[in-house]
Design a protein around this motif. Structure first.
Motif, mmCIF file in Angstrom:
data_model
loop_
_atom_site.group_PDB
_atom_site.id
_atom_site.type_symbol
_atom_site.label_atom_id
_atom_site.label_comp_id
_atom_site.label_asym_id
_atom_site.label_seq_id
_atom_site.Cartn_x
_atom_site.Cartn_y
_atom_site.Cartn_z
ATOM 1 N N SER A 69 0.833 -1.201 0.000
ATOM 2 C CA SER A 69 0.000 0.000 0.000
ATOM 3 C C SER A 69 0.867 1.251 0.000
ATOM 4 N N HIS A 70 0.338 2.284 -0.608
ATOM 5 C CA HIS A 70 1.046 3.567 -0.629
ATOM 6 C C HIS A 70 0.013 4.677 -0.715
ATOM 7 N N THR A 71 0.038 5.546 0.252
ATOM 8 C CA THR A 71 -0.854 6.702 0.244
ATOM 9 C C THR A 71 -0.047 7.938 -0.108
ATOM 10 N N PRO A 72 -0.153 8.413 -1.329
ATOM 11 C CA PRO A 72 0.675 9.548 -1.753
ATOM 12 C C PRO A 72 0.286 10.850 -1.064
ATOM 13 N N ARG A 73 1.275 11.692 -0.899
ATOM 14 C CA ARG A 73 1.043 13.034 -0.373
ATOM 15 C C ARG A 73 1.042 14.015 -1.548
ATOM 16 N N PRO A 74 0.147 14.995 -1.540
ATOM 17 C CA PRO A 74 0.075 15.954 -2.654
ATOM 18 C C PRO A 74 1.408 16.652 -2.891
ATOM 19 N N PRO A 95 2.118 -5.578 -9.408
ATOM 20 C CA PRO A 95 1.615 -4.319 -8.858
ATOM 21 C C PRO A 95 2.666 -3.476 -8.149
ATOM 22 N N ARG A 96 3.788 -4.085 -7.771
ATOM 23 C CA ARG A 96 4.837 -3.325 -7.090
ATOM 24 C C ARG A 96 5.435 -2.245 -7.988
ATOM 25 N N THR A 97 5.360 -2.474 -9.295
ATOM 26 C CA THR A 97 5.982 -1.521 -10.218
ATOM 27 C C THR A 97 5.353 -0.144 -10.096
ATOM 28 N N ASN A 98 4.038 -0.059 -10.188
ATOM 29 C CA ASN A 98 3.376 1.249 -10.115
ATOM 30 C C ASN A 98 3.513 1.887 -8.739
ATOM 31 N N VAL A 99 3.565 1.055 -7.683
ATOM 32 C CA VAL A 99 3.805 1.601 -6.340
ATOM 33 C C VAL A 99 5.202 2.221 -6.278
ATOM 34 N N ALA A 100 6.180 1.534 -6.854
ATOM 35 C CA ALA A 100 7.550 2.071 -6.864
ATOM 36 C C ALA A 100 7.614 3.372 -7.653
ATOM 37 N N VAL A 101 6.889 3.427 -8.782
ATOM 38 C CA VAL A 101 6.847 4.660 -9.571
ATOM 39 C C VAL A 101 6.314 5.809 -8.722
ATOM 40 N N SER A 102 5.212 5.586 -8.039
ATOM 41 C CA SER A 102 4.599 6.641 -7.227
ATOM 42 C C SER A 102 5.527 7.099 -6.114
ATOM 43 N N ARG A 103 6.199 6.159 -5.460
ATOM 44 C CA ARG A 103 7.092 6.508 -4.356
ATOM 45 C C ARG A 103 8.310 7.302 -4.839
ATOM 46 N N VAL A 104 8.885 6.859 -5.951
ATOM 47 C CA VAL A 104 10.043 7.578 -6.494
ATOM 48 C C VAL A 104 9.645 8.985 -6.901
ATOM 49 N N MET A 105 8.531 9.092 -7.618
ATOM 50 C CA MET A 105 8.112 10.401 -8.110
ATOM 51 C C MET A 105 7.743 11.329 -6.956
ATOM 52 N N GLU A 106 7.174 10.781 -5.895
ATOM 53 C CA GLU A 106 6.853 11.602 -4.721
ATOM 54 C C GLU A 106 8.115 12.197 -4.122
ATOM 55 N N LYS A 107 9.177 11.401 -4.064
ATOM 56 C CA LYS A 107 10.456 11.906 -3.554
ATOM 57 C C LYS A 107 11.047 12.988 -4.461
ATOM 58 N N LEU A 108 10.642 12.985 -5.705
ATOM 59 C CA LEU A 108 11.105 13.997 -6.657
ATOM 60 C C LEU A 108 10.145 15.191 -6.731
ATOM 61 N N GLY A 109 9.123 15.179 -5.868
ATOM 62 C CA GLY A 109 8.186 16.295 -5.819
ATOM 63 C C GLY A 109 7.115 16.265 -6.884
ATOM 64 N N ILE A 110 6.792 15.069 -7.372
ATOM 65 C CA ILE A 110 5.819 14.933 -8.460
ATOM 66 C C ILE A 110 4.680 14.023 -8.005
ATOM 67 N N ASP A 111 3.466 14.467 -8.167
ATOM 68 C CA ASP A 111 2.278 13.704 -7.813
ATOM 69 C C ASP A 111 1.837 12.872 -9.017
ATOM 70 N N MET A 112 1.744 11.549 -8.808
ATOM 71 C CA MET A 112 1.281 10.654 -9.865
ATOM 72 C C MET A 112 -0.233 10.470 -9.733
ATOM 73 N N VAL A 113 -0.983 10.929 -10.728
ATOM 74 C CA VAL A 113 -2.436 10.886 -10.681
ATOM 75 C C VAL A 113 -2.950 9.675 -11.442
ATOM 76 N N ARG A 114 -3.701 8.829 -10.765
ATOM 77 C CA ARG A 114 -4.330 7.671 -11.406
ATOM 78 C C ARG A 114 -5.673 8.090 -12.019
ATOM 79 N N VAL A 115 -5.949 7.616 -13.214
ATOM 80 C CA VAL A 115 -7.178 7.979 -13.924
ATOM 81 C C VAL A 115 -8.000 6.722 -14.139
#
Length: 408
Positions: free
Chosen positions: A159-164, A182-202
């Motif tokens: 699980s991963h709850t992204p921060r804005p 499913p770990r791939t997309n979680v890893a993407v979200s976590r990495v991008m969050e550390k880079l200051g980018i919010d990954m929006v799921r549609v």
């Protein structure tokens, strides 16, 4: 190459495009040196140049048979020939057009036709695919080895709850990847969050359309494309920076929406915009400051398989290797890195013998320098290669995520 297109094809969609591609070929033969099926079979008709001649014969009204169809079916659409071609022949596009037309000319017997239809009606639909995958995983131990190797082990859900974040990009979740790895997309979200980018799921987005596209169902593929464009468009209008894709096969397809929908008056401009925004995750990450991660990986030895869709389809060679090296991973050499692993979307299911030969060759090259882990950038390659090795096979973004302090 001179062409004399049959009058029977004058009103056929994309015929002018096909003829233009045919005429750009100077039949030099450079493509044969990098064609995986030609390397295995040694048959000119199982090379790009040979298949181009077969498509030319089809469009000129000469007799075509199921043998012709078989040679086109054996093509992986890896597009290594496009990288090699000095004339810039868009072979992948020609192959798609040729397959669709030859299917209309010679048809298929019931069992192969049903197999292809089943693939088109399961893989692009996440819920259907997830259900079938769960059944396969439940009975995996009872299956023959050849089938067992095609079913990935169940990944523990993380699980991963992204921060804005201040910046916003669209996350392309895909179809099979969301269930199988499913770990791939979680890893993407976590990495991008550390880079200051919010990954929006549609929620309304889905399959990129590649499965249908390469199984000669072009209209069906375009329906998938339009659905994705409609789902993403409100966020694009709100200023989303990019559409981030972690499966390079999907990325190649989305980057070609503008070309594939060029004759659709309602979607042409939107499709061009979507293609311009589409980015493989390595393109996004490589442009960011990773200095805070440097040296965190402690010299773990990594063999990277660069998917055909990344190196030939998107022409993104070396980016992943540089990223992993920057954070401390040790990249080991891999021989014949330009050759396909044999996954190629549904190819491993439709051409199992050739696919396994290519996989065995690829695994031998990846294991040769004794890596601790094998990584790649496409779900299909990941699952296919993992069926032929005892080494862990992962998406490279997972390794980057593990190297970032506090990303877990």
């Amino acid at each position: 190459m001179q062409t004399h297109i049959s009058t029977a094809f004058e009103q056929t969609p994309h015929i002018d495009e096909a003829e233009q591609i045919l005429r750009s070929c100077v039949h030099c033969g450079f493509c044969t040196a990098t064609c995986p099926t030609y390397q295995l079979l040694g048959d000119e008709l199982d090379s790009p140049r040979g298949r181009i001649y077969l498509i030319k014969q089809l469009l000129e009204g000469k007799e075509v048979t199921q043998k012709t169809q078989q040679h086109l079916d054996r093509c992986l659409t890896c597009r290594a020939c496009e990288t090699t071609c000095p004339s810039g022949v868009r072979y992948g596009r020609l192959a798609d057009i040729g397959r669709e037309l030859i299917d209309q000319q010679v048809g298929r017997s019931p069992m192969p036709m049903m197999k292809r239809l089943l693939l088109r009606k399961v893989i692009p639909y996440p819920k259907r695919f997830a259900t079938l995958l769960k059944v396969g995983q439940a009975v995996k131990s009872l299956l023959p080895e050849v089938l067992r190797n095609k079913i990935p082990d169940k990944q523990e859900t993380i699980s991963h709850t992204p921060r804005p974040q201040a910046r916003q990009m669209i996350l392309f979740e895909g179809c099979g990847q969301s269930s199988a790895t499913p770990r791939t997309n979680v890893a993407v979200s976590r990495v991008m969050e550390k880079l200051g980018i919010d990954m929006v799921r549609v929620g309304g987005a889905g399959c990129c359309g590649a499965v249908s596209q390469h199984l000669a169902a072009a209209d069906e593929a375009r329906d998938f494309m339009r659905r994705n464009i409609d789902a993403w468009w409100p966020l694009i209008e709100q200023g989303a920076e990019a559409i981030v894709i972690s499966a390079s096969g999907c990325g190649t397809q989305v980057k070609e929406y503008g070309e594939l929908l060029a004759d659709d008056l309602d979607y042409a401009q939107k499709a061009q915009r979507v293609s311009a925004l589409a980015k493989d995750i390595c393109e996004v990450v490589s442009a960011e400051d990773l200095s805070f991660v440097k040296g965190s990986a402690n010299g773990i030895r990594v063999a990277f398989h660069c998917p055909c869709t990344l190196q030939h389809g998107q022409q993104l060679v070396g980016l992943v290797e540089k990223i992993l090296s920057r954070v401390g991973y040790e990249l080991v050499p891999v021989a014949d890195s330009h050759l396909c692993c044999g996954s190629a979307g549904t190819y491993s299911l439709l051409q199992p013998k050739l696919s396994q030969q290519l996989r065995d060759n690829k695994v031998a090259a990846l294991e040769a320098n004794e890596p601790d882990v094998i990584v790649t950038a496409n779900i299909g390659c990941q699952l296919h290669i993992s069926g032929g090795t005892d080494k862990p096979v992962r998406h490279w973004i997972e390794l980057l995520e593990e190297a970032i302090p506090g990303a877990h």
